[in-house]
Each structure stands twice: as C-alpha cells, then as structure tokens.
Design an enzyme around this catalytic site. Structure first.
Site, PDB file in Angstrom:
ATOM      1  N   LYS A   1      43.506  34.685  44.877  1.00 15.00           N
ATOM      2  CA  LYS A   1      44.112  34.083  43.755  1.00 15.00           C
ATOM      3  C   LYS A   1      44.913  34.743  42.678  1.00 15.00           C
ATOM      4  CE  LYS A   1      43.122  30.266  45.737  1.00 15.00           C
ATOM      5  NZ  LYS A   1      44.129  29.165  46.398  1.00 15.00           N
TER       6      LYS A   1
HETATM    7  N1  PMP Z   1      38.679  31.088  50.209  1.00 15.17           N
HETATM    8  C1  PMP Z   1      38.347  31.018  48.742  1.00 15.17           C
HETATM    9  C2  PMP Z   1      37.113  31.529  48.217  1.00 15.17           C
HETATM   10  C3  PMP Z   1      39.090  30.218  47.902  1.00 15.17           C
HETATM   11  O1  PMP Z   1      38.762  30.123  46.663  1.00 15.17           O
HETATM   12  C4  PMP Z   1      40.430  29.603  48.447  1.00 15.17           C
HETATM   13  C5  PMP Z   1      41.177  28.781  47.854  1.00 15.17           C
HETATM   14  N2  PMP Z   1      40.692  27.430  47.398  1.00 15.17           N
HETATM   15  C6  PMP Z   1      40.439  29.945  49.872  1.00 15.17           C
HETATM   16  C7  PMP Z   1      39.745  30.706  50.638  1.00 15.17           C
HETATM   17  C8  PMP Z   1      41.827  29.341  50.541  1.00 15.17           C
HETATM   18  O2  PMP Z   1      43.002  29.804  50.049  1.00 15.17           O
HETATM   19  P1  PMP Z   1      44.185  28.843  49.841  1.00 15.17           P
HETATM   20  O3  PMP Z   1      43.905  27.928  48.813  1.00 15.17           O
HETATM   21  O4  PMP Z   1      45.352  29.956  49.692  1.00 15.17           O
HETATM   22  O5  PMP Z   1      44.173  28.137  51.293  1.00 15.17           O
END
Ligand code: PMP
Length: 344
Positions: A48
């Site tokens: 992120k």
């Molecule tokens: N794994 C974790 C620990 C996350 O915080 C997130 C984000 N919500 C994701 C995977 C998935 O990533 P994305 O939001 O880009 O689909």
C-alpha cells in the site's frame, strides 16, 4: 574536500523495487517454479506504500493538495499506515476510518504514525451511515482543504501498480512469468499488474484470490451481485462486500476462494519453512497456490509469481497467536489441502 554521503533524501524514496524471492520448501509438493514478490520490503511494510505515494503525488501535481491539507481514507490498516507515513514526510494531516475487524496492533500503529483514527463497525452494510465508507465521506465533507483517497473507487490505485509493480515483475522475471497469483481487495494490485503483464504478453494467466464471504468471484463469473455470497469472515484486506471500481475484472482470468483457517495455517507455514514472516493474505495467496496446483493449473515449466502483500508483525495477536487460532477453532481443521498443521 567534502565527502559524498550515500543516503536517501527521505524514507519515501525506498518505496517500490521490492525483491522477488524463490520459494523452496513450501512449494515442494507443487509442479512448477514459484517466486514471491515480497511487499513487506516497502518502508511501510506493505504494497500500500505504492498507492499512497502515487495518489498523493498525483494530487500534488494537479495542485489539489496544498501545505496543511488533510488526507482522509477508509482502510483495513495497511493503506492507512502508508498514508500516515507519506503524510508525515510531506506535512499533511491524516484522518482514517477503520473497520472494527482490523487488529488492535494495526490501529495502534496508525495512531503511532500520527493519524487520527475512527473505528467503525465491520458488519454493517456499505451504505449504513456507521460504515467506514460513510464515515470517511462525512469527514471529507466536514473538513476543509481535505482529499478523500477512496482507494476502492480510485483509478489511480490501478495505475500505481501498472506503473511500478507490473514492470518490476516483468523485468525481474525477464518476461518469463506465466502466472500471477494475487489477492483481490480493492483489486488495484492484481488489476494494475495484470494490465501491464498482459500488454507485454497476453498469455500470462492472472489468478485472483478471494475469500469465502466475499462477492468478487461470483461477480466475476456472473456479472451479478449475489447477496448470499456475503457473510462475515476473518481475513483482513482480501475480498469485498461491494464491487470495487478499482478492480478491472476483464484483466483477471479466474478467481479462487480460500478459507480463513487454511490461509492462517499457510501464513504460519511460510514463516516456518521459508523464514519469511508474512501477513494473513500471504497465507491466503499460498493456500490458493496449493488449490490451483491440485486443479492442474501449472506445468513443470510454469513460472508463477505470487504477491505477498504485507509483514507478519501486523498479525501477532491473530494468526501468530496460538490463543487466537484456538478460539477460531483453526486447530481442529481436517483438510487435505492444508498440507500439515503447524503446532508450536
Ligand atoms: N493483502 C492485504 C494485507 C491488504 O491490506 C490488501 C489491501 N486491502 C490486499 C491484500 C489486497 O490488495 P488490493 O487492495 O490491491 O486488492
């Protein structure tokens, strides 16, 4: 003569360019070659960081952000931490609306990084005024000189990964990648990487990981929102109870669902076998790899890249707590797809 100091000008310069690491023991029983993109190497310990830096820098470029502005977001934790980190370095205030499902460690960490945190109930519908979406929207309208990141509906979320994670994986594999396996929450990670990879080679298979209790897989298959698919589950950051505009469903070939229990065991097993201390969704992605392997997705020539989105330290009171595992009933699971139970 003045000596040259080799230093980064600030912590944000360390975002991205995370390593790709071969998986050895945990993929022993699988057919193919497996590599993890270890996003915990970002300075905020998750993927992120990429979207936080990218979206804020785009807003600066467009003149939307000014000194003293406030950054507002809904977040399961990781995006909040990254936004708080970027806000501190760049001099913005940060307000976060967080789901009550987020671990206490995560919430404490956000506060430690200077963010103001509102904890909102997890099991209410997205349009309920108490939901973290609605709380963030209200705070945005009430706070002057603020921007709402809105990662679930922000196309820049996909773009951040299209511009950074996708090319990194393509270059690290010298174009030899055949499969991408990635968790889908907002969908930004999988969609951005998928778009880039498929532009380079349309044959790359993109496999999304979804949770039981989430609507994404069914929506991908039918184009309809099935309310029966939505019920509470444990994994944070994976799956959704709404259809995020930051997911490009056309770029994903198929979804596979994983359970809370098996994913938790897999996260622990990654730590024990590979020495990589990763988060809950890394376990989910690894569980998906095992299921996909059983379904014959891979051949011995497959080069599979799996995304490990964050670090295990965020889950000490959950996946890495025996008490928590016991309370969830996860030590009672009998399932052939969980190769072995890790006991401490
Ligand atoms: N794994 C974790 C620990 C996350 O915080 C997130 C984000 N919500 C994701 C995977 C998935 O990533 P994305 O939001 O880009 O689909």
């Amino acid at each position: 003569m003045k000596k040259q100091i080799s230093a980064h000008s600030n912590i944000l310069e360390l975002i991205g360019n995370t390593p790709l690491v071969r998986l050895n023991k945990i993929t022993d029983s699988l057919t193919g070659n497996f590599y993890a993109k270890v996003e915990a190497f970002n300075p905020g310990h998750s993927s992120k960081d990429r979207i936080a830096a990218y979206i804020i820098e785009e807003a600066e470029r467009k003149g939307i952000l000014k000194p003293g502005s406030t950054i507002i977001e809904t977040t399961s934790g990781n995006t909040g931490f990254s936004l708080a980190m970027v806000s501190i370095v760049k001099g913005y205030k940060c307000i976060l609306a967080v789901s009550s499902k987020s671990s206490p460690d995560k919430i404490d960490m956000l506060r430690s990084m200077g963010a103001k945190v509102y904890v909102c109930p997890a099991h209410v519908s997205a349009d309920d005024p108490r939901s973290y979406y609605e709380v963030a929207k209200r705070l945005h309208s009430e706070t002057e000189n603020s921007i709402y990141i809105n990662q679930y509906f922000n196309a820049l979320n996909i773009e951040a990964h299209y511009k950074t994670t996708g090319p990194e994986i393509w270059n690290q594999t010298n174009g030899a990648i055949t499969h991408l396996v990635a968790c889908s929450g907002t969908g930004g990670t999988i969609s951005g990487i998928a778009r880039y990879l498929k532009e380079q080679n349309p044959e790359v298979r993109v496999l999304g990981v979804d949770a039981y209790g989430s609507v994404l897989k069914k929506y991908h298959e039918t184009g309809e929102f099935d309310h029966n698919e939505v019920y509470p589950y444990r994994i944070e950051g994976l799956g959704k109870n709404l259809i995020p505009a930051a997911t490009d469903f056309n770029s994903i070939d198929r979804y596979i669902k994983v359970t809370d229990g098996e994913s938790a065991h897999m996260a622990r097993k990654i730590a024990h076998t590979e020495g990589m201390f990763v988060g809950y969704t890394s376990g989910a992605a690894m569980q998906a790899l095992h299921q996909l392997n059983m379904e014959g997705e891979f051949t011995k020539d497959s080069n599979v890249v799996v995304i490990f989105p964050d670090h295990g330290s965020r889950y000490m009171s959950k996946v890495y707590s025996n008490d928590w595992m016991e309370n969830q009933g996860f030590f009672d699971i009998q399932n052939a797809e969980t190769p072995e139970k890790v006991e401490y």
